[in-house]
Design an enzyme around this catalytic site. Structure first.
Site, PDB file in Angstrom:
ATOM      1  N   ASN A  66       0.679  -1.147   0.064  1.00  0.00           N
ATOM      2  CA  ASN A  66       0.041   0.029  -0.053  1.00  0.00           C
ATOM      3  C   ASN A  66       0.918   1.253  -0.077  1.00  0.00           C
ATOM      4  O   ASN A  66       0.719   2.137  -0.789  1.00  0.00           O
ATOM      5  CB  ASN A  66      -0.999   0.096   1.033  1.00  0.00           C
ATOM      6  CG  ASN A  66      -2.222  -0.743   0.891  1.00  0.00           C
ATOM      7  OD1 ASN A  66      -2.281  -1.137  -0.404  1.00  0.00           O
ATOM      8  ND2 ASN A  66      -3.251  -1.107   1.971  1.00  0.00           N
TER       9      ASN A  66
ATOM     10  N   PHE B 240      -1.474   3.024 -11.436  1.00  0.00           N
ATOM     11  CA  PHE B 240      -1.285   3.878 -10.481  1.00  0.00           C
ATOM     12  C   PHE B 240      -0.429   4.971 -10.651  1.00  0.00           C
ATOM     13  O   PHE B 240       0.314   5.507  -9.824  1.00  0.00           O
ATOM     14  CB  PHE B 240      -0.786   3.116  -9.191  1.00  0.00           C
ATOM     15  CG  PHE B 240      -2.239   2.422  -8.341  1.00  0.00           C
ATOM     16  CD1 PHE B 240      -2.683   1.524  -8.855  1.00  0.00           C
ATOM     17  CD2 PHE B 240      -2.606   3.073  -7.239  1.00  0.00           C
ATOM     18  CE1 PHE B 240      -3.859   0.853  -8.394  1.00  0.00           C
ATOM     19  CE2 PHE B 240      -3.773   2.551  -6.707  1.00  0.00           C
ATOM     20  CZ  PHE B 240      -4.392   1.411  -7.241  1.00  0.00           C
ATOM     21  N   LEU B 241      -0.447   5.453 -11.960  1.00  0.00           N
ATOM     22  CA  LEU B 241       0.317   6.626 -12.389  1.00  0.00           C
ATOM     23  C   LEU B 241      -0.761   7.606 -12.966  1.00  0.00           C
ATOM     24  O   LEU B 241      -0.379   8.391 -13.858  1.00  0.00           O
ATOM     25  CB  LEU B 241       1.129   6.330 -13.464  1.00  0.00           C
ATOM     26  CG  LEU B 241       2.522   5.580 -12.946  1.00  0.00           C
ATOM     27  CD1 LEU B 241       3.466   5.298 -14.002  1.00  0.00           C
ATOM     28  CD2 LEU B 241       3.194   6.574 -11.786  1.00  0.00           C
TER      29      LEU B 241
ATOM     30  N   CYS C 247      -7.710   2.840   3.184  1.00  0.00           N
ATOM     31  CA  CYS C 247      -6.335   2.426   3.506  1.00  0.00           C
ATOM     32  C   CYS C 247      -5.143   2.898   3.134  1.00  0.00           C
ATOM     33  O   CYS C 247      -4.549   3.228   4.281  1.00  0.00           O
ATOM     34  CB  CYS C 247      -6.302   0.935   2.268  1.00  0.00           C
ATOM     35  SG  CYS C 247      -7.498  -0.252   2.784  1.00  0.00           S
TER      36      CYS C 247
ATOM     37  N   LYS D 294     -13.054   7.736  -4.761  1.00  0.00           N
ATOM     38  CA  LYS D 294     -12.859   6.989  -5.927  1.00  0.00           C
ATOM     39  C   LYS D 294     -14.380   6.560  -6.470  1.00  0.00           C
ATOM     40  O   LYS D 294     -15.207   6.427  -5.648  1.00  0.00           O
ATOM     41  CB  LYS D 294     -11.937   5.961  -5.842  1.00  0.00           C
ATOM     42  CG  LYS D 294     -12.197   4.795  -5.330  1.00  0.00           C
ATOM     43  CD  LYS D 294     -11.052   3.731  -5.281  1.00  0.00           C
ATOM     44  CE  LYS D 294     -11.903   2.432  -5.119  1.00  0.00           C
ATOM     45  NZ  LYS D 294     -10.873   1.054  -5.425  1.00  0.00           N
TER      46      LYS D 294
ATOM     47  N   ARG E  84     -14.380   8.271   2.976  1.00  0.00           N
ATOM     48  CA  ARG E  84     -13.241   8.300   4.236  1.00  0.00           C
ATOM     49  C   ARG E  84     -11.839   8.981   3.449  1.00  0.00           C
ATOM     50  O   ARG E  84     -11.646   8.562   2.341  1.00  0.00           O
ATOM     51  CB  ARG E  84     -12.903   6.751   4.577  1.00  0.00           C
ATOM     52  CG  ARG E  84     -13.670   6.582   5.742  1.00  0.00           C
ATOM     53  CD  ARG E  84     -13.398   5.168   6.395  1.00  0.00           C
ATOM     54  NE  ARG E  84     -14.029   4.227   5.356  1.00  0.00           N
ATOM     55  CZ  ARG E  84     -13.901   2.934   5.827  1.00  0.00           C
ATOM     56  NH1 ARG E  84     -13.204   2.340   6.682  1.00  0.00           N
ATOM     57  NH2 ARG E  84     -14.287   2.216   4.603  1.00  0.00           N
TER      58      ARG E  84
END
Ligand code: UDX
Length: 432
Positions: free
Chosen positions: A211, A252-253, A263, A324, A331
């Site tokens: 993570n 994740f870019l 998380c 998202k 959260r």
């Protein structure tokens, strides 16, 4: 196999439902009677696409049992999964483990014959050792093995992530427990996934390291986006160019607002805390946490700039407020500090989110929820595309807004700046 999931939160419920779907009998236990009653009536208390259907199917076939009776569920099961919450303690970075330890104490009183206890809750390095201390006598009599099996489920994609995981991590040095867990996961890992047995501490750390690394990737591209904005480069091109190097990878870019959710913010903070407990300075993770905090201010300042600091009587529309898409989870959503700031100015804020109205904004005087995209956009001065729900990917802004002059701040780079220019729309993206 017979399984018991303790805690019917996100992890416990999704894992329990999916395990039952591959043929196991699963007891899902929770102290919250209301929640158990809802589940027994086929009502899913969380927002997760696809979950309700699989839950109802397996509940009907009696492979999925919802109960508050922990003792009965444990005695009837071979494997016990601990899936309770590990929130951050107030005013600190430390994960609060009181729920995990309380479950361990309950199990200590119930267990009479061999069970595998699997911890799925996200817990800091060495928590398994502490659980083992609580169960010391049972361990001595070889009545328990305590294993770490972290989850990597993404909200909104959890079913797919469970059924087609990239990897299943099992942290134990017990050959017996490893063999049983491998056969439990066999239907899932058969095709493409990797089953990886390591030490218990190793498994605990893999979760946090994963993570924190993903959070680092996001923060990295977000900072590159800041540079792109100043230098007149499109960050999407940079991400695509970087990402085609297989050592880097293109996932994740995506530059955007500060990362959020249940998380990344919590786990990066807890990893820093673990570092200091083990006298290790995790300076990169610390920078990531700082960078993400700074990003919240930076993006609000950008709105200032876009509006020319002229907020009076301006109407601002947020499309999407969740952290998202495909979740109702607020959260650590970056929309919260943004809307809080804008609410203090004398502008009017309207928002629409496919997951519905949010309690977070109910007490705000100038913030109004709209039940359709068109109601939210009508006569607005600035649309902020905050969350990349599919619903927002092909909008005709001119038709929706019905006003000559308006601006678009596309925080997820969903639209082409060139096309927007051709349409004569005042458009701002992230890092472009
Ligand atoms: C994450 C991990 O992905 C999952 O493996 C873990 O076990 C739980 O935490 P989740 O919190 O559901 O899952 O969301 P994820 O899809 O990872 O996104 C987290 C945040 O990063 C969101 O705010 C998202 O908008 C942001 N993000 C993600 C980006 O800004 N850019 C990206 O390229 C990817």
């Amino acid at each position: 196999m017979k399984l018991c999931m303790i805690g019917t939160g996100y992890v416990g419920l999704v894992s329990g439902v999916c395990f039952s779907d591959v043929g196991n009998t699963v007891y899902c236990v929770d102290k919250d009677k209301k929640k158990i009653d809802l589940l027994n009536n086929g009502i899913v208390p969380i927002f997760e696409p696809g979950l309700e259907e699989i839950l109802k199917k397996n509940h009907k076939q009696k492979r999925l049992i919802f109960t508050t009776d922990l003792k009965k569920a444990v005695l009837n099961s071979d494997i016990i999964f601990i899936c309770v919450g590990t929130p951050t303690k107030k005013n600190s970075n430390t994960a609060d483990l009181k729920y995990v330890f309380s479950v361990a104490k309950d199990l200590n009183k119930i267990i009479k014959k061999y069970k595998i206890i699997v911890n799925k809750s996200t817990v800091p390095l060495s928590t398994g050792d502490q659980i083992e201390k609580i169960l010391f006598n049972l361990k001595k009599k070889k009545l328990v093995d305590i294993v770490s099996n972290p989850e990597f489920l993404r909200e909104g994609e959890a079913i797919r992530d469970f059924i087609y995981p990239d990897r299943v991590i099992i942290g134990t040095d017990s050959k017996k427990a490893n063999k049983i867990l491998k056969s439990l996961y066999l239907p899932i890992i058969k095709k493409i996934s990797r089953y990886f047995n390591t030490s218990r501490r190793g498994a605990e750390l893999i979760k946090y390291a994963s993570n924190a690394f993903l959070a680092t990737k996001i923060s990295f591209i977000n900072e590159i986006a800041n540079l792109c904005e100043k230098a007149g480069v499109d960050v999407k091109d940079v991400a695509a160019g970087m990402g085609s190097d297989q050592r880097i990878g293109d996932r994740f870019l995506r530059a955007g607002p500060a990362y959020g959710g249940s998380c990344f913010p919590k786990d990066t903070r807890a990893l820093i805390d673990t570092g200091s407990k083990f006298k290790t300075d995790l300076s990169i993770v610390k920078s990531v946490v700082n960078s993400n905090e700074n990003r919240k201010t930076l993006l609000v300042k950008r709105v200032d700039k876009i509006l020319g600091a002229n907020f009076k009587n301006k109407i601002i529309t947020f499309l999407g407020v969740t952290f998202k898409p495909n979740t109702d989870d607020m959260r650590e959503a970056s929309s919260i500090p943004m809307i809080k700031y804008l609410n203090k100015k004398s502008c009017k804020i309207k928002y629409y989110d496919p997951s519905g109205e949010k309690d977070d904004f109910k007490s705000f005087k100038n913030v109004k929820y709209c039940s359709t995209i068109s109601a939210a956009c009508l006569k607005t001065d600035l649309v902020i595309l905050h969350t990349e729900w599919n619903d927002f990917k092909q909008l005709n802004f001119k038709k929706l807004i019905k006003k000559k002059k308006f601006k678009i701040y596309d925080m997820r780079n969903l639209y082409s700046p060139l096309k927007m220019k051709k349409l004569d729309i005042d458009y701002f993206g992230v890092g472009r």
